[in-house]
Motif scaffolding. Sequence first.
Motif, PDB file in Angstrom:
ATOM      1  N   MET A  23       0.824  -1.213   0.000  1.00 25.65           N
ATOM      2  CA  MET A  23       0.000   0.000   0.000  1.00 25.65           C
ATOM      3  C   MET A  23       0.859   1.264   0.000  1.00 25.65           C
ATOM      4  N   GLY A  24       1.952   1.239   0.735  1.00 26.20           N
ATOM      5  CA  GLY A  24       2.845   2.396   0.762  1.00 26.20           C
ATOM      6  C   GLY A  24       3.413   2.698  -0.608  1.00 26.20           C
ATOM      7  N   LEU A  25       3.863   1.678  -1.317  1.00 27.56           N
ATOM      8  CA  LEU A  25       4.415   1.890  -2.656  1.00 27.56           C
ATOM      9  C   LEU A  25       3.339   2.336  -3.645  1.00 27.56           C
ATOM     10  N   GLY A  29       3.451   5.781  -5.737  1.00 31.08           N
ATOM     11  CA  GLY A  29       3.222   5.779  -7.177  1.00 31.08           C
ATOM     12  C   GLY A  29       2.132   6.749  -7.595  1.00 31.08           C
ATOM     13  N   HIS A  30       1.039   6.784  -6.842  1.00 32.22           N
ATOM     14  CA  HIS A  30      -0.045   7.720  -7.166  1.00 32.22           C
ATOM     15  C   HIS A  30       0.386   9.159  -6.953  1.00 32.22           C
ATOM     16  N   LEU A  53      -3.579   4.308 -19.855  1.00 35.03           N
ATOM     17  CA  LEU A  53      -2.446   4.638 -18.990  1.00 35.03           C
ATOM     18  C   LEU A  53      -1.118   4.326 -19.666  1.00 35.03           C
ATOM     19  N   GLU A  54      -0.104   5.105 -19.284  1.00 36.15           N
ATOM     20  CA  GLU A  54       1.237   4.930 -19.819  1.00 36.15           C
ATOM     21  C   GLU A  54       2.008   3.909 -18.972  1.00 36.15           C
ATOM     22  N   VAL A  55       3.146   3.471 -19.481  1.00 40.51           N
ATOM     23  CA  VAL A  55       3.988   2.503 -18.779  1.00 40.51           C
ATOM     24  C   VAL A  55       4.347   3.005 -17.382  1.00 40.51           C
ATOM     25  N   LYS A  56       4.597   4.298 -17.251  1.00 47.26           N
ATOM     26  CA  LYS A  56       5.003   4.841 -15.947  1.00 47.26           C
ATOM     27  C   LYS A  56       3.960   4.588 -14.857  1.00 47.26           C
ATOM     28  N   HIS A  57       2.705   4.467 -15.247  1.00 46.19           N
ATOM     29  CA  HIS A  57       1.646   4.224 -14.261  1.00 46.19           C
ATOM     30  C   HIS A  57       1.654   2.790 -13.726  1.00 46.19           C
ATOM     31  N   PHE A  58       2.414   1.905 -14.368  1.00 43.66           N
ATOM     32  CA  PHE A  58       2.457   0.509 -13.950  1.00 43.66           C
ATOM     33  C   PHE A  58       3.731   0.154 -13.184  1.00 43.66           C
ATOM     34  N   ILE A  59       4.667   1.095 -13.097  1.00 41.92           N
ATOM     35  CA  ILE A  59       5.933   0.825 -12.408  1.00 41.92           C
ATOM     36  C   ILE A  59       5.696   0.553 -10.925  1.00 41.92           C
ATOM     37  N   PHE A  60       5.016   1.473 -10.267  1.00 41.55           N
ATOM     38  CA  PHE A  60       4.820   1.313  -8.823  1.00 41.55           C
ATOM     39  C   PHE A  60       3.853   0.193  -8.460  1.00 41.55           C
ATOM     40  N   PRO A  61       2.807  -0.068  -9.241  1.00 44.04           N
ATOM     41  CA  PRO A  61       2.010  -1.253  -8.917  1.00 44.04           C
ATOM     42  C   PRO A  61       2.840  -2.537  -8.982  1.00 44.04           C
ATOM     43  N   PHE A  62       3.717  -2.660  -9.990  1.00 44.70           N
ATOM     44  CA  PHE A  62       4.562  -3.850 -10.044  1.00 44.70           C
ATOM     45  C   PHE A  62       5.507  -3.889  -8.849  1.00 44.70           C
ATOM     46  N   LEU A  63       6.169  -2.776  -8.556  1.00 47.48           N
ATOM     47  CA  LEU A  63       7.075  -2.729  -7.406  1.00 47.48           C
ATOM     48  C   LEU A  63       6.335  -3.038  -6.108  1.00 47.48           C
ATOM     49  N   ALA A  64       5.130  -2.516  -5.976  1.00 44.10           N
ATOM     50  CA  ALA A  64       4.326  -2.764  -4.769  1.00 44.10           C
ATOM     51  C   ALA A  64       4.038  -4.250  -4.611  1.00 44.10           C
ATOM     52  N   HIS A  65       3.655  -4.890  -5.689  1.00 44.32           N
ATOM     53  CA  HIS A  65       3.327  -6.314  -5.622  1.00 44.32           C
ATOM     54  C   HIS A  65       4.578  -7.148  -5.347  1.00 44.32           C
ATOM     55  N   THR A 113       0.013  -7.644 -16.948  1.00 48.69           N
ATOM     56  CA  THR A 113      -0.629  -8.781 -16.285  1.00 48.69           C
ATOM     57  C   THR A 113       0.319  -9.973 -16.268  1.00 48.69           C
ATOM     58  N   PHE A 114       0.956 -10.261 -17.398  1.00 42.16           N
ATOM     59  CA  PHE A 114       1.900 -11.376 -17.469  1.00 42.16           C
ATOM     60  C   PHE A 114       3.071 -11.154 -16.510  1.00 42.16           C
ATOM     61  N   LEU A 115       3.698  -9.995 -16.582  1.00 40.67           N
ATOM     62  CA  LEU A 115       4.838  -9.689 -15.716  1.00 40.67           C
ATOM     63  C   LEU A 115       4.445  -9.775 -14.246  1.00 40.67           C
ATOM     64  N   ASP A 116       3.307  -9.205 -13.913  1.00 40.37           N
ATOM     65  CA  ASP A 116       2.843  -9.180 -12.532  1.00 40.37           C
ATOM     66  C   ASP A 116       2.603 -10.594 -12.003  1.00 40.37           C
ATOM     67  N   ILE A 117       1.829 -11.383 -12.724  1.00 40.81           N
ATOM     68  CA  ILE A 117       1.460 -12.717 -12.260  1.00 40.81           C
ATOM     69  C   ILE A 117       2.671 -13.660 -12.237  1.00 40.81           C
ATOM     70  N   VAL A 118       3.535 -13.557 -13.237  1.00 35.53           N
ATOM     71  CA  VAL A 118       4.641 -14.506 -13.362  1.00 35.53           C
ATOM     72  C   VAL A 118       5.840 -14.139 -12.489  1.00 35.53           C
ATOM     73  N   VAL A 119       6.107 -12.842 -12.292  1.00 35.13           N
ATOM     74  CA  VAL A 119       7.340 -12.430 -11.611  1.00 35.13           C
ATOM     75  C   VAL A 119       7.130 -11.903 -10.194  1.00 35.13           C
ATOM     76  N   ALA A 120       6.031 -11.209  -9.946  1.00 38.93           N
ATOM     77  CA  ALA A 120       5.900 -10.459  -8.691  1.00 38.93           C
ATOM     78  C   ALA A 120       5.552 -11.297  -7.463  1.00 38.93           C
ATOM     79  N   TYR A 121       5.118 -12.515  -7.626  1.00 40.32           N
ATOM     80  CA  TYR A 121       4.621 -13.239  -6.464  1.00 40.32           C
ATOM     81  C   TYR A 121       5.475 -14.452  -6.083  1.00 40.32           C
ATOM     82  N   ILE A 122       5.353 -15.537  -6.781  1.00 42.59           N
ATOM     83  CA  ILE A 122       6.059 -16.760  -6.374  1.00 42.59           C
ATOM     84  C   ILE A 122       7.585 -16.590  -6.446  1.00 42.59           C
ATOM     85  N   PRO A 123       8.141 -16.020  -7.508  1.00 41.23           N
ATOM     86  CA  PRO A 123       9.603 -15.819  -7.500  1.00 41.23           C
ATOM     87  C   PRO A 123      10.071 -14.918  -6.350  1.00 41.23           C
ATOM     88  N   MET A 124       9.321 -13.885  -6.050  1.00 37.85           N
ATOM     89  CA  MET A 124       9.704 -12.989  -4.947  1.00 37.85           C
ATOM     90  C   MET A 124       9.568 -13.707  -3.601  1.00 37.85           C
TER      91      MET A 124
END
Length: 146
Positions: A23-25, A29-30, A53-65, A113-124
């Motif tokens: 939530m902090g990240l 981002g917002h 939305l532009e790519v920049k709007h997805f940076i912090f959601p990915f980092l947050a996840h 969606t692909f990057l988020d689901i595949v990289v942000a959770y189980i690998p982290m």
Amino acid sequence: MKPLLKNILAVTAGWIGGSIINMGLLQIGHFLYPIHGVDLNDMDALAKIMPTLEVKHFIFPFLAHALGTLTGAILAGIIAVRQKMKFAIVIGMLFLIGGIMVNSMLPGPIWFTFLDIVVAYIPMAWIGGIFAERISSRDSLDQYSL
């Protein structure tokens, strides 16, 4: 403390700690990349604006996840009595379920969606489990040093 209670605490602390980072990240981002003219609490309005939305709007959601999951996994792994990697992966699974739900409610670009689901959770969570195991083994070795 009894092992069962400590393990329940591990999952709870991992979930809460990871959620705070998440939530902090998202808030940062917002702040840095605001989405003007949209109530961020209105899921329908957000869903409508997602394709614009532009790519920049997805940076912090990915980092947050990713960093929320990593932090939660480390916390859970450190607190867990044994099988630290399993507890870290449980946190990853919980966050993955949340990520799938959010990605279905707010469909973003396919690449995100692909990057988020595949990289942000189980690998982290796996990386968090490795950190937790190393931290815990170092701490257990330190107690035997003179």
